[in-house]
Scaffold this motif. Structure first.
Motif, short mmCIF file in Angstrom:
data_model
loop_
_atom_site.label_atom_id
_atom_site.label_comp_id
_atom_site.label_asym_id
_atom_site.label_seq_id
_atom_site.Cartn_x
_atom_site.Cartn_y
_atom_site.Cartn_z
N SER A 1 0.83 -1.19 0.00
CA SER A 1 0.00 0.00 0.00
C SER A 1 0.86 1.24 0.00
N SER B 1 -1.11 0.08 -4.86
CA SER B 1 -2.39 0.78 -4.87
C SER B 1 -2.44 1.72 -3.67
N SER B 2 -3.43 2.59 -3.66
CA SER B 2 -3.55 3.58 -2.58
C SER B 2 -4.02 2.91 -1.30
#
Length: 551
Positions: free
Chosen positions: A523, A550-551
């Motif tokens: 992340s 990904s965020s």
């Protein structure tokens, strides 16, 4: 010359103005790295200059600034700089070590991007490739507190960076050949203060100038390669106020030992008769004392410095006792990753203990330095890139040293050393020194709590003697002969981080390793993606870039 963009400068001083691109201010620098003759001890040798300067230019920044440094490598050999003590939160890509980055090739340039996130204090930078640190290329990195966060002392009249360290007149290429041949470097030829040593003939220009009645901030860093240095002012005391990013309980000292790789800040008040005085730096724990002096001049003062220099301390027990006087200022407001009042490190359960013991061994008749029986060798593919591209098994093995030193070492292995650490674990690291030479260790990416240094052999019952209240949060620690040092770390900064000897001949010949702390969720909240434009090399050079976090 360093270029600080105007809008960042305005943000830096105004504090409340909008930041560049809607985020924290960006400060930019352009460095041209070249060879040039330098002569700290009066003997010209080939050195490394940054924008024609030796030592290199200061990096002036403020907490949370984004720093961009475009480095043009005009040497004829690869080059990397590391930002010593800068935690690079979630961003080991920019740490500047060969385990995390490909070197900048001759005739090319690369722009470093990092943030001085939640930090204040005195730091430095230096080259990590080969023996370049012995040639120069080092300088100070200042992080000022933001205007809204008070500093626990009055604003000084001015501030000065003081780079001290040992020096070898042989030149760095000869030093490299000595180590490559399997021999020890021996003793340094002398020490310097900002690349100089006053002759004492009355013609020396002052290093620094003070005005009577005013107080000044001096930022000391030991950028040498193997020798601890004691610093002191003729006729003046030093009030210690900051050490490696931590505000200190403000004790006054006649002299302070600066171990290799360490930085600290003192206040000096110009409260003596207006004239010249000596700033003195001398070697510690060497058979022959090496001394350098520099002139500190009072404005409108009359007369040169008196010839009698303040005497240095004797023995390493004095230095150990001084370490025990260093205490973290728990009442000061400051930028720090773990805010004041919310981080009670003494009450956290230790999840793992790692004991690291240094040794000097012969491998095929050549000197190597090892940790727990393994001597580090640099792979052609940076460890971080191999891990990110999913080809770690082709470059290194995880956990290829034991968590404690073996009872007996029969054969020293030569390989990259990577220790896997569970993300956010609270770790106790014990540095054990069974040799007769003093050691100095640095851990990149983190500030650790230096809870104890003691003589003899470590055992679990020694935890009774730990400072569990106000040990200094710092990034470098010394280990005296036949002694040990204990530190606590929360591994909450995902990435690949270097743990190294700051004694650079030992570093060069294998006394280093890497801790890998992987984000379990891949992340962006834990770790940044590899930046576009990141240098790639080795086996990953022709591989497609992995998908981003990904965020």
């Amino acid at each position: 010359m360093d270029r600080l963009i105007l809008i960042s400068m305005l943000c830096l001083w105004a504090g409340s103005m909008p930041a560049v691109h809607g985020g924290d201010p960006i400060i930019t620098f352009e460095w041209k790295v070249t060879y040039g003759n330098v002569a700290p001890l009066g003997v010209p040798v080939k050195g490394i200059l940054i924008n024609g300067e030796f030592p290199g230019p200061n990096i002036n920044s403020t907490t949370n600034n984004n720093v961009e440094i475009n480095v043009f490598n005009n040497l004829d050999e690869p080059l990397l700089f590391t930002w010593h003590g800068i935690q690079n939160r979630k961003n080991s890509w920019q740490d500047g070590t060969l385990g995390t980055m490909c070197p900048i090739l001759p005739g090319t340039n690369y722009t470093y991007h990092f943030q001085v996130k939640d930090q204040i204090g005195s730091y430095m930078y230096y080259p990590v490739t080969d023996m370049h640190r012995a040639a120069g290329g080092f300088g100070g990195l200042r992080i000022h507190s933001r205007p809204l966060i008070p500093v626990p002392y009055d604003q000084p009249a001015d501030e000065f960076t003081v780079m001290v360290g040992d020096w070898f007149n042989k030149g760095y290429t000869t030093l490299k050949k000595i180590l490559d041949s399997g021999r020890n470097l021996g003793r340094a030829d002398g020490v310097h203060i900002n690349g100089k040593n006053a002759k004492g003939d009355g013609k020396d220009e002052p290093l620094f100038t003070m005005e009577a009645g005013k107080t000044y901030r001096y930022r000391f860093c030991n950028a040498g390669i193997k020798t601890a240095v004691n610093v002191r002012f003729q006729g003046h005391t030093m009030k210690l106020v900051e050490m490696e990013g931590s505000h200190m309980v403000q004790n006054s000292y006649e002299s302070i030992d600066v171990h290799v790789g360490m930085c600290f800040t003192v206040l000096v008040t110009a409260d003596q008769e207006p004239m010249d005085y000596y700033l003195v730096a001398s070697s510690r724990f060497t058979k022959r004392e090496l001394t350098a002096t520099g002139i500190v001049r009072y404005m409108n003062g009359k007369g040169g410095p008196k010839p009698d220099l303040p005497k240095p301390p004797v023995g390493w027990a004095w230095s150990l006792n001084q370490f025990r006087t260093f205490r973290w200022n728990l009442t000061a407001s400051a930028a720090r990753p773990n805010p004041q009042g919310s981080y009670k490190y003494g009450g956290i359960n230790i999840t793992r203990t790692i004991r690291l013991a240094n040794t000097a061994e012969k491998v095929d008749g050549k000197l190597r330095y090892a940790i727990n029986g393994v001597s580090f060798v640099e792979p052609t593919t940076p460890l971080k890139l191999a891990e990110y591209y999913g080809v770690a098994d082709k470059v290194f093995k995880y956990n290829n040293i034991p968590d404690e030193p073996p009872a007996q070492i029969s054969n020293v292995a030569l390989e990259p050393i990577v220790v896997n650490i569970t993300y956010k674990d609270f770790i106790e690291v014990i540095f054990e020194n069974h040799e007769t030479a003093i050691q100095s260790w640095n851990i990149d990416g983190y500030a650790f709590f230096a809870v104890a240094i003691e003589t003899g052999t470590w055992s679990p019952d020694k935890r009774m003697n730990y400072n569990l209240l106000d040990a200094v949060s710092r990034h470098t620690i010394q280990v005296f002969p036949k002694s040990w040092a204990a530190v606590f770390i929360t591994f909450d900064n995902a990435g690949m981080w270097n743990i190294r000897s700051e004694v650079w001949d030992r570093h060069y010949l294998g006394q280093q390793l890497y801790f890998s702390s992987l984000s379990p969720n891949r992340s962006l909240r834990d770790e940044y993606n590899m930046r576009d434009g990141t240098l790639v090399c080795g086996i990953v050079e022709s591989m497609p870039k992995p998908p981003p976090f990904s965020s």
